[in-house]
Design a protein around this motif. Structure first.
Motif, PDB file in Angstrom:
ATOM      1  N   LEU A  22      25.417   1.291  43.833  1.00 36.21           N
ATOM      2  CA  LEU A  22      25.073   2.330  45.006  1.00 36.21           C
ATOM      3  C   LEU A  22      26.010   3.451  44.865  1.00 36.21           C
ATOM      4  O   LEU A  22      26.858   3.536  44.115  1.00 36.21           O
ATOM      5  N   LYS A  23      25.325   4.619  45.055  1.00 35.69           N
ATOM      6  CA  LYS A  23      25.966   5.920  44.854  1.00 35.69           C
ATOM      7  C   LYS A  23      25.775   6.926  45.945  1.00 35.69           C
ATOM      8  O   LYS A  23      24.549   6.636  47.015  1.00 35.69           O
ATOM      9  N   TRP A  24      26.195   7.979  46.156  1.00 37.29           N
ATOM     10  CA  TRP A  24      25.817   8.931  47.004  1.00 37.29           C
ATOM     11  C   TRP A  24      24.404   9.439  47.140  1.00 37.29           C
ATOM     12  O   TRP A  24      24.042   9.755  45.790  1.00 37.29           O
ATOM     13  N   GLU A  25      23.943   9.730  47.939  1.00 34.09           N
ATOM     14  CA  GLU A  25      22.569  10.751  47.960  1.00 34.09           C
ATOM     15  C   GLU A  25      22.809  11.971  47.363  1.00 34.09           C
ATOM     16  O   GLU A  25      24.148  12.514  47.681  1.00 34.09           O
ATOM     17  N   THR A  26      21.937  12.740  46.949  1.00 33.89           N
ATOM     18  CA  THR A  26      22.185  13.928  46.422  1.00 33.89           C
ATOM     19  C   THR A  26      21.134  14.900  47.001  1.00 33.89           C
ATOM     20  O   THR A  26      19.954  14.511  47.103  1.00 33.89           O
ATOM     21  N   ILE A  27      21.528  16.180  47.288  1.00 28.55           N
ATOM     22  CA  ILE A  27      20.658  17.040  47.816  1.00 28.55           C
ATOM     23  C   ILE A  27      20.437  18.478  47.139  1.00 28.55           C
ATOM     24  O   ILE A  27      21.423  18.780  46.647  1.00 28.55           O
ATOM     25  N   THR A  28      19.183  18.579  46.715  1.00 30.96           N
ATOM     26  CA  THR A  28      18.881  19.746  46.132  1.00 30.96           C
ATOM     27  C   THR A  28      18.209  20.827  47.044  1.00 30.96           C
ATOM     28  O   THR A  28      17.109  20.498  47.510  1.00 30.96           O
ATOM     29  N   SER A  29      18.767  22.149  46.962  1.00 26.69           N
ATOM     30  CA  SER A  29      18.086  22.947  47.858  1.00 26.69           C
ATOM     31  C   SER A  29      18.234  24.480  47.679  1.00 26.69           C
ATOM     32  O   SER A  29      18.934  24.757  46.725  1.00 26.69           O
ATOM     33  N   TYR A  30      17.244  25.090  47.949  1.00 26.63           N
ATOM     34  CA  TYR A  30      17.298  26.639  47.825  1.00 26.63           C
ATOM     35  C   TYR A  30      16.557  27.299  48.669  1.00 26.63           C
ATOM     36  O   TYR A  30      15.741  27.017  49.531  1.00 26.63           O
ATOM     37  N   GLU A  31      17.094  28.759  49.021  1.00 31.12           N
ATOM     38  CA  GLU A  31      16.455  29.486  50.064  1.00 31.12           C
ATOM     39  C   GLU A  31      16.359  31.078  49.474  1.00 31.12           C
ATOM     40  O   GLU A  31      17.207  31.155  48.694  1.00 31.12           O
ATOM     41  N   GLY A  32      15.468  31.645  50.336  1.00 36.38           N
ATOM     42  CA  GLY A  32      15.480  33.089  50.136  1.00 36.38           C
ATOM     43  C   GLY A  32      14.858  33.771  51.131  1.00 36.38           C
ATOM     44  O   GLY A  32      14.247  33.436  52.009  1.00 36.38           O
ATOM     45  N   GLY A  33      15.589  34.887  51.333  1.00 33.32           N
ATOM     46  CA  GLY A  33      15.245  35.577  52.734  1.00 33.32           C
ATOM     47  C   GLY A  33      15.462  37.254  52.503  1.00 33.32           C
ATOM     48  O   GLY A  33      16.035  37.541  51.560  1.00 33.32           O
ATOM     49  N   ILE A  34      15.252  37.722  53.507  1.00 32.64           N
ATOM     50  CA  ILE A  34      15.566  39.198  53.790  1.00 32.64           C
ATOM     51  C   ILE A  34      16.186  39.683  55.157  1.00 32.64           C
ATOM     52  O   ILE A  34      15.687  38.640  56.122  1.00 32.64           O
TER      53      ILE A  34
END
Length: 217
Positions: A22-34
């Motif tokens: 068992l291991k930690w969950e991993t999160i990949t995220s990105y965002e862009g805005g103005i």
């Protein structure tokens, strides 16, 4: 253990099998805005797109007598966030502001423990690839039994006693009877849109404010 007829029943078993990997969950995220501020920053506008994926989802798997925790699955969340605000000071004694925000969200289970339809369910919710997480899981209601003739002319149900006035469920799998196999996804618990509105008025040392929020879909 105890013996009932020809069946050997253990007195106790492990609640779940230990998984050393068992291991930690991993999160990949990105965002862009103005972001825009104008009219001496009295008016501010913001628009953002986000995309977040949760990998190695910690999942409790129950397969007959086998039960264990494992890292299996992937969940995606993406959508838009919008906000706008207006702040104005009329004079030294009086000022006011109003702001609003709106967020869209699309949630989807991308992968689960197995690709061949593994879908653990707890009560009225289910985890299934291709559907939102925690989707409502149950029976499709076609109507209400109007009479005993209506009962006799409909597919028989194995879900318990029923008669005129009871809900009539749909034979989803087409096997000619109503059973637990006819359960299907009947709704999404995640709102399509979340929104909020706030406003305040200040006069000297007194402030009146209001906050409203809601969801849609």
């Amino acid at each position: 253990s105890a013996v009932f007829g020809e069946t050997l029943v253990p007195a106790y078993i492990l609640a779940y099998r230990y998984n050393k990997d068992l291991k930690w969950e991993t999160i990949t995220s990105y965002e862009g805005g103005i972001e825009v501020g104008t009219l001496n920053n009295r008016l501010k506008l913001e628009a953002t797109y986000f995309d977040k994926t949760t990998n190695d989802l910690l999942t409790f798997v129950s397969l007959g007598t086998e039960a264990f925790y494992t890292n299996a699955g992937k969940i995606g969340n993406k959508g838009f966030e919008f906000s706008a605000s207006w702040n104005d000071k009329v004079n030294d004694d009086f000022q006011y502001s109003i702001s609003g925000n709106l967020t869209t969200l699309k949630n989807n289970v991308i992968e689960v423990f197995e690709d061949d339809g593994y879908k653990p369910n707890q009560g009225s919710s289910v985890l299934q690839a291709g559907s939102p997480i925690g989707s409502f899981y149950g029976y499709v209601v076609e109507g209400i039994y109007q009479s005993y003739n209506d009962v006799l002319g409909s597919a028989p149900s194995t879900l318990g006693d029923y008669g005129p006035g009871d809900l009539k469920f749909k034979d989803v799998n087409g096997d000619g009877k109503i059973s637990e196999e006819d359960r299907t996804i009947i709704g999404n618990p995640t709102p399509d849109i979340m929104y909020g509105l706030s406003a305040s008025v200040t006069y000297k040392n007194f402030t009146l404010s209001a906050d409203l929020q809601g969801v849609y879909g």
